[in-house]
Design an enzyme around this catalytic site. Structure first.
Site, PDB file in Angstrom:
ATOM      1  N   CYS A  70       0.860  -1.179   0.000  1.00  0.00           N
ATOM      2  CA  CYS A  70       0.000   0.000   0.000  1.00  0.00           C
ATOM      3  C   CYS A  70       0.897   1.230   0.000  1.00  0.00           C
ATOM      4  CB  CYS A  70      -0.887  -0.008   1.232  1.00  0.00           C
ATOM      5  SG  CYS A  70      -2.034   1.370   1.305  1.00  0.00           S
ATOM      6  N   LEU A  71       0.937   1.924  -1.111  1.00  0.00           N
ATOM      7  CA  LEU A  71       1.855   3.056  -1.253  1.00  0.00           C
ATOM      8  C   LEU A  71       1.134   4.392  -1.291  1.00  0.00           C
ATOM      9  CD1 LEU A  71       4.399   1.630  -3.849  1.00  0.00           C
ATOM     10  CD2 LEU A  71       4.694   1.946  -1.411  1.00  0.00           C
TER      11      LEU A  71
END
Length: 150
Positions: A70-71
């Site tokens: 999850c960026l």
């Protein structure tokens, strides 16, 4: 924070590479060696890199099936800061930024998972319900020993 990592280029190119790093101390991931695949898009540095775990990891912010990280933090703040006229300086900043991902972002991700914004709902629920059981599952043979590169 984790200056001990190994980089391996994929297909002799500059756009795809693996990075291996040790799990940070004081985390349930300590003792494992984790392998990340980094892909720089054609529009890089104007578009953020794609980063994902190659080996299986149990973490609220990592998709268990694909390894995608999850960026949101990177994507929300990503922007090329300089125009084409500052190419050498821009290359330096890009490399510094990528080092920052491995020196700061990934260790922080493993030290401080965010169960309120999960990619792995099961891991997030277990972490919020029973932190000790979550850490035991992370440290368990299935995730830390069998799938990490140690």
């Amino acid at each position: 924070m984790m200056s001990d990592y190994k980089v391996e280029m994929i297909n002799d190119g500059m756009q795809e590479f693996y990075v291996e790093f040790n799990g940070p101390k004081d985390s349930p991931y300590h003792g494992g060696v984790w392998k990340i695949r980094v892909e720089l898009p054609d529009a890089y540095p104007y578009k953020s890199p794609s980063i994902g775990f190659i080996n299986k990891i149990y973490h609220p912010n990592v998709d268990e099936m694909s390894g995608s990280v999850c960026l949101d933090v990177i994507n929300q703040t990503w922007s090329p800061m300089f125009g084409k006229h500052c190419t050498l300086y821009l290359v330096f900043l890009i490399l510094s930024y990528l080092v920052n991902v491995f020196e700061v972002f990934l260790p922080q991700l493993l030290l401080y998972p965010n169960p309120s914004d999960p990619l792995n709902g099961e891991a997030a629920a277990l972490m919020m319900r029973d932190r000790a059981a979550y850490e035991q599952r992370v440290k368990g043979e299935h995730f830390c020993s069998s799938f990490s590169m140690s």
